[in-house]
Design a protein around this motif. Structure first.
Motif, PDB file in Angstrom:
ATOM      1  N   LEU A 667       0.942  -1.216  -0.110  1.00  0.00           N
ATOM      2  CA  LEU A 667       0.048   0.087   0.067  1.00  0.00           C
ATOM      3  C   LEU A 667       1.036   1.134   0.051  1.00  0.00           C
ATOM      4  CD1 LEU A 667      -2.958   1.404   0.633  1.00  0.00           C
ATOM      5  CD2 LEU A 667      -2.071   1.395   2.864  1.00  0.00           C
ATOM      6  N   TYR A 668       0.730   2.092  -0.837  1.00  0.00           N
ATOM      7  CA  TYR A 668       1.577   3.413  -1.016  1.00  0.00           C
ATOM      8  C   TYR A 668       0.468   4.585  -0.999  1.00  0.00           C
ATOM      9  CZ  TYR A 668       4.952   0.421  -2.797  1.00  0.00           C
ATOM     10  OH  TYR A 668       6.173  -0.664  -2.955  1.00  0.00           O
ATOM     11  N   VAL A 669       0.976   5.760  -0.492  1.00  0.00           N
ATOM     12  CA  VAL A 669       0.410   6.816  -0.422  1.00  0.00           C
ATOM     13  C   VAL A 669       1.020   8.024  -0.891  1.00  0.00           C
ATOM     14  CG1 VAL A 669      -0.846   8.327   1.417  1.00  0.00           C
ATOM     15  CG2 VAL A 669      -0.976   6.072   1.645  1.00  0.00           C
ATOM     16  N   ARG A 670       0.291   8.955  -1.593  1.00  0.00           N
ATOM     17  CA  ARG A 670       0.870  10.204  -2.080  1.00  0.00           C
ATOM     18  C   ARG A 670       0.140  11.446  -1.381  1.00  0.00           C
ATOM     19  NH1 ARG A 670       2.180  12.486  -8.186  1.00  0.00           N
ATOM     20  NH2 ARG A 670       3.222  14.294  -7.442  1.00  0.00           N
ATOM     21  N   ASP A 671       0.811  12.319  -0.778  1.00  0.00           N
ATOM     22  CA  ASP A 671       0.111  13.624  -0.367  1.00  0.00           C
ATOM     23  C   ASP A 671       0.275  14.519  -1.612  1.00  0.00           C
ATOM     24  OD1 ASP A 671      -0.621  15.961   0.834  1.00  0.00           O
ATOM     25  OD2 ASP A 671       0.542  15.552   2.670  1.00  0.00           O
ATOM     26  N   VAL A 672      -0.885  14.900  -2.165  1.00  0.00           N
ATOM     27  CA  VAL A 672      -0.860  15.499  -3.480  1.00  0.00           C
ATOM     28  C   VAL A 672      -0.077  16.836  -3.377  1.00  0.00           C
ATOM     29  CG1 VAL A 672      -2.119  16.374  -5.604  1.00  0.00           C
ATOM     30  CG2 VAL A 672      -2.493  14.061  -4.229  1.00  0.00           C
ATOM     31  N   VAL A 673      -0.699  17.771  -2.335  1.00  0.00           N
ATOM     32  CA  VAL A 673      -0.167  19.010  -2.101  1.00  0.00           C
ATOM     33  C   VAL A 673       0.181  19.365  -0.714  1.00  0.00           C
ATOM     34  CG1 VAL A 673      -0.654  21.435  -2.432  1.00  0.00           C
ATOM     35  CG2 VAL A 673      -1.771  19.901  -3.962  1.00  0.00           C
ATOM     36  N   GLY A 674       1.505  19.729  -0.528  1.00  0.00           N
ATOM     37  CA  GLY A 674       1.781  19.957   0.907  1.00  0.00           C
ATOM     38  C   GLY A 674       2.367  21.443   1.067  1.00  0.00           C
ATOM     39  N   SER A 675       2.579  21.758   2.291  1.00  0.00           N
ATOM     40  CA  SER A 675       3.582  23.090   2.535  1.00  0.00           C
ATOM     41  C   SER A 675       4.868  22.888   2.221  1.00  0.00           C
ATOM     42  CB  SER A 675       3.242  23.390   4.114  1.00  0.00           C
ATOM     43  OG  SER A 675       3.933  22.618   4.756  1.00  0.00           O
ATOM     44  N   VAL A 676       5.481  21.666   1.985  1.00  0.00           N
ATOM     45  CA  VAL A 676       6.569  21.393   1.480  1.00  0.00           C
ATOM     46  C   VAL A 676       6.385  20.144   0.511  1.00  0.00           C
ATOM     47  CG1 VAL A 676       8.048  22.181   3.401  1.00  0.00           C
ATOM     48  CG2 VAL A 676       7.413  19.736   3.220  1.00  0.00           C
ATOM     49  N   THR A 677       7.150  20.004  -0.504  1.00  0.00           N
ATOM     50  CA  THR A 677       7.183  18.846  -1.430  1.00  0.00           C
ATOM     51  C   THR A 677       7.009  17.592  -0.856  1.00  0.00           C
ATOM     52  OG1 THR A 677       9.493  18.716  -1.863  1.00  0.00           O
ATOM     53  CG2 THR A 677       8.191  20.322  -3.447  1.00  0.00           C
ATOM     54  N   ARG A 678       6.333  16.799  -1.619  1.00  0.00           N
ATOM     55  CA  ARG A 678       6.173  15.468  -1.128  1.00  0.00           C
ATOM     56  C   ARG A 678       6.380  14.189  -1.766  1.00  0.00           C
ATOM     57  NH1 ARG A 678       7.073  14.730   3.040  1.00  0.00           N
ATOM     58  NH2 ARG A 678       5.877  12.916   3.395  1.00  0.00           N
ATOM     59  N   PRO A 679       6.996  13.298  -1.579  1.00  0.00           N
ATOM     60  CA  PRO A 679       7.211  11.885  -2.591  1.00  0.00           C
ATOM     61  C   PRO A 679       6.172  11.761  -3.536  1.00  0.00           C
ATOM     62  CG  PRO A 679       8.178  11.495  -0.321  1.00  0.00           C
ATOM     63  CD  PRO A 679       7.292  12.657  -0.243  1.00  0.00           C
ATOM     64  N   VAL A 680       6.389  11.256  -4.713  1.00  0.00           N
ATOM     65  CA  VAL A 680       5.351  10.629  -5.770  1.00  0.00           C
ATOM     66  C   VAL A 680       4.783   9.591  -5.018  1.00  0.00           C
ATOM     67  CG1 VAL A 680       6.524  11.442  -7.945  1.00  0.00           C
ATOM     68  CG2 VAL A 680       7.191   9.270  -6.666  1.00  0.00           C
ATOM     69  N   LYS A 681       5.233   8.801  -4.044  1.00  0.00           N
ATOM     70  CA  LYS A 681       4.624   8.036  -3.259  1.00  0.00           C
ATOM     71  C   LYS A 681       5.581   7.284  -2.171  1.00  0.00           C
ATOM     72  CE  LYS A 681       3.586   5.060  -6.767  1.00  0.00           C
ATOM     73  NZ  LYS A 681       3.394   3.813  -7.641  1.00  0.00           N
ATOM     74  N   GLU A 682       4.609   6.674  -1.046  1.00  0.00           N
ATOM     75  CA  GLU A 682       5.593   6.390   0.026  1.00  0.00           C
ATOM     76  C   GLU A 682       4.642   4.854   0.460  1.00  0.00           C
ATOM     77  OE1 GLU A 682       6.987   9.572   2.918  1.00  0.00           O
ATOM     78  OE2 GLU A 682       5.136  10.039   2.111  1.00  0.00           O
TER      79      GLU A 682
END
Ligand code: NOJ
Length: 744
Positions: A667-682
């Motif tokens: 199971l992978y998750v992506r935070d689409v918009v953050g106050s800082v950039t986030r990985p494409v999936k985790e």
């Protein structure tokens, strides 16, 4: 009503356990305070000192004679001494010379087994099987404890995204989530539930911290990174071991942003001891205090000792600086008595917890040692874990599994090997013929000797060609060719970085000759890092990644090749297409100019190379089975998740092939918009399940807000409201996708 009663009972039990623990701690505190009241400053300093015996060599020579030092009562710990006879002799010598009869603690690198050797740690991580990994550590602990060892320098939990670094073989790969789970399981395995029980050993989490991020993958090299990356990517596996109750930590050799870890108050006192509340003790890596001088932060050895003590190092491994300087540093008020007392107390507490004050020999006896080492149960466990760590990278036309009636030519430098197969850092593993070779493993399965031949063909690195023809002659007569190749075990591990991670020597040239014969060629690999296998992937019919599978490795490989074991391992580290792509990892950032691949209408001005695709050869989490699994029906329990709430993710997984098999559902998750950039999936969850052929299973995961947290623009560890994507599948390339919104 019944539920309430159970709850009350559970509550009562945990309260009484808590009360018992508090009582034990009070007893321990009283004992240690009483002891320390009698200790001189020299005796306290002695507890912060560790020297190496001459059993195993794991670092540069220092010229310090550990026997003389023990006789002077100057030593708290010895490393690299194993075996009941040797450790009992040294302990006795120590007790005879220690005024207050303070026992030595014996440490050793018990990394993936003690005498029964399991797959290298990276291979174990490929099993994605936490109970198998815990069992491996438990067996190692039992054997080591029976051989007089009290303390292992494991688990090594360094995240690394650079396969040039030789020590990736000792860790769990590139991923923080998988690495944290593995780290936790290993501590549980080594330490069990009670350190007093004489079949467990104290664990040591290493190397604190960020050692795996050495520039250009060169061992001991400089590390520089933001605090955000340090905390998000590199520190969580360390924290996981604190949560698991690990008893000790080891500092790393590297600097981070100008501060060597061994002199880092920020890492040792502020984060580890204060923020995480770690109660155990911190040992340096081998001569790491001395190395503060060439690092350029210490003028001389006294200065180096001062920096380490002030930073929070409780025990010095090997270098002799604490013994020589601490008393003087105290007199000069450069370190405080409180600092020395705290270091000494932490070491004494560990000795107390291990029961060493009651029995300094921890019931080690030659009889127990003989009965425990490589007993059948341990070998069975090693075989089970080795089987689970096999990763099938390619299998065209189902060339595997082999059938016993086929004529198979086994070739390659590792086909009869009993030395390399146990890998590097193999503690007291026997390299002289005890391990099961591939040839032996195959011979146990194929009873008709006319069906198999075994030829070396080539060496691993040296380029002699005189054995090639004989091997090719046998290969010509076979239905299938199996080439067993790889790296020497000492091409991975400490001080074994490579700038070229192809198959070494002329092995590839030999594969090309084999390919010309027009028969299916299966490549079995033994290696301690991801290799660059683009040519092999294009030209071989099947590829099985066996890592260094340990004492029972030949059985595991043979059982996998002949379908007695269905491979179920998944890569814990990305395999790049070529070395120029490194560092390459699945949870990278998107960049402002993400490249969508060959179908991208914009090929210029994108974050890409002009000579090779961005994608890896084999992604993180990837691995085939003799069966096939299909994923469908991805469902989220809601399109919205409340802050501090939960979300259920479920998916149907069907075994659509002809074999029962285990699959690792990821199971992978992506935070689409953050106050800082986030990985494409985790990666945020995984389950390894046996699914019988033709059967379907619904697999559930639970996501909580904790899973969505990161260090935001203000360096606060929070989850931010907004959109999240969810991916589920059998690798980090998972394609089933859905989304939800986190709402306040
Ligand atoms: C140096 C290595 O970096 C460390 O991992 C090991 O535990 C020590 N030597 C002791 O052998």
């Amino acid at each position: 009503m019944r539920y309430n009663k159970t709850l009350l009972l559970l509550l009562a039990c945990s309260m009484s356990l808590f009360a018992q623990k508090a009582k034990d701690n009070t007893k321990r505190d009283q004992f240690i305070s009483g002891l320390m009241a009698k200790m001189t400053i020299d005796e306290k300093i002695a507890q912060t000192v560790q020297y190496t015996a001459d059993g195993t060599v794991t670092g540069p020579k220092t010229g310090i004679n550990y026997i003389d030092e023990i006789k002077r009562g100057n030593v708290g710990s010895i490393l690299n001494a194993t075996g009941v006879k040797y450790t009992r002799e040294l302990q006795k010598l120590n007790l005879d010379n220690s005024r207050l009869k303070i026992p030595l603690i014996f440490g050793h690198d018990v990394i993936h087994g003690f005498r029964t050797i399991f797959p290298i740690t990276l291979g174990e991580a490929a099993s994605w099987d936490l109970s198998a990994v815990e069992l491996s550590a438990r067996v190692a602990a039992r054997e080591a404890a029976a051989a007089g060892v009290h303390w292992t320098f494991a688990p090594m939990v360094d995240i690394s995204r650079d396969p040039r670094w030789g020590r990736v073989s000792e860790g769990s790969g590139e991923d923080t989530y998988l690495g944290s789970k593995m780290a936790f399981a290993r501590v549980r395995g080594f330490q069990g539930h009670d350190l007093m029980s004489t079949d467990v050993i104290l664990a040591c989490t290493k190397h604190f911290a960020a050692y795996g991020a050495a520039e250009a993958g060169r061992d001991y090299n400089t590390v520089d990174m933001s605090e955000r990356v340090l905390r998000e990517t590199y520190l969580p596996p360390f924290k996981a071991t604190v949560d698991a109750g690990v008893g000790s930590f080891m500092t790393s050799f590297n600097e981070i942003a100008g501060v060597p870890a061994t002199a880092s108050k920020f890492l040792l006192r502020d984060i580890l001891k204060k923020e995480w509340g770690f109660k155990g003790f911190v040992v340096t890596d081998y001569t790491a205090i001395n190395e503060l001088i060439p690092h350029g932060v210490a003028r001389d050895s006294a200065h180096a000792g001062e920096l380490a003590m002030v930073a929070g190092v409780d025990m010095e491994m090997v270098g002799g600086i604490y013994m020589k300087n601490l008393k003087k540093l105290l007199a000069e008020k450069r370190v405080t008595e409180a600092q020395i007392n705290d270091a000494c107390r932490r070491v004494l507490e560990a000795k107390y917890d291990l029961g060493l004050f009651t029995d300094p020999y921890r019931q080690s006896s030659e009889q127990r040692e003989k009965a425990e080492l490589t007993k059948k149960e341990n070998l069975d466990a090693a075989l089970m874990v080795a089987n689970k760590s096999m990763v099938l990278l390619k299998n065209s036309n189902n060339v595997l599994p082999l059938r016993k009636e086929q004529k198979v030519a086994f070739v390659g430098p590792l086909v009869s090997d009993e030395h390399n197969i146990i890998g590097s850092w193999a503690a007291t593993g026997d390299r002289s013929g005890f391990a099961v070779s591939v040839q032996e493993g195959v011979n146990k399965i194929v009873t008709d000797k006319n069906k198999v031949t075994f030829d070396k063909g080539v060496e691993i690195v040296d380029s002699r060609r005189d054995m090639m023809q004989a091997a090719l002659n046998n290969a010509r007569k076979a239905d299938v060719i199996v080439a067993v190749m790889g790296e020497f075990e000492n091409m991975t591990g400490e001080a074994a970085s490579r700038t070229n991670i192809d198959l070494p020597g002329i092995q590839k040239e030999f594969l090309a000759e084999l390919k010309k014969l027009g028969k299916p060629v299966v490549l079995v690999l033994m290696n301690g890092r991801p290799l660059t296998l683009t040519w092999e992937n294009d030209n071989m019919d099947a590829i099985l990644e066996a890592w260094y599978p340990g004492t029972m490795g030949g059985d595991a490989i043979a059982q996998t090749l002949y379908g007695i074991n269905n491979p179920s391992g998944k890569l814990p580290m990305t395999f790049p297409r070529n070395i120029g792509q490194i560092p390459l990892y699945y949870n990278h950032k998107n960049t402002g100019r993400p490249y969508l691949g060959p179908s991208d209408p914009e090929q210029k001005y994108k974050s890409r190379y002009i000579d090779v695709d961005n994608s890896p050869l084999y992604p993180f989490g990837y691995g085939l089975s003799y069966s096939t699994f299909s994923y469908s029906n991805l469902k989220l329990s809601s399109a919205k998740m409340q802050m501090n709430g939960k979300l259920k993710v479920s998916v149907d997984v069907t075994n659509t092939g002809n074999y029962d098999g285990e699959e690792v559902i990821q199971l992978y998750v992506r935070d689409v918009v953050g106050s800082v950039t986030r990985p494409v999936k985790e990666l945020k969850g995984f389950k390894k399940l046996l699914i019988k052929k033709g059967q379907k299973q619904t697999v559930d995961f639970e996501l909580t807000t904790e899973d969505l947290k990161f260090y935001n623009i203000d360096m606060k560890f929070v989850a931010e409201p907004g959109d999240f994507e969810v991916f589920v599948g059998g690798s980090s390339d998972a394609i089933l996708k859905d989304k939800f919104e986190l709402v306040k």
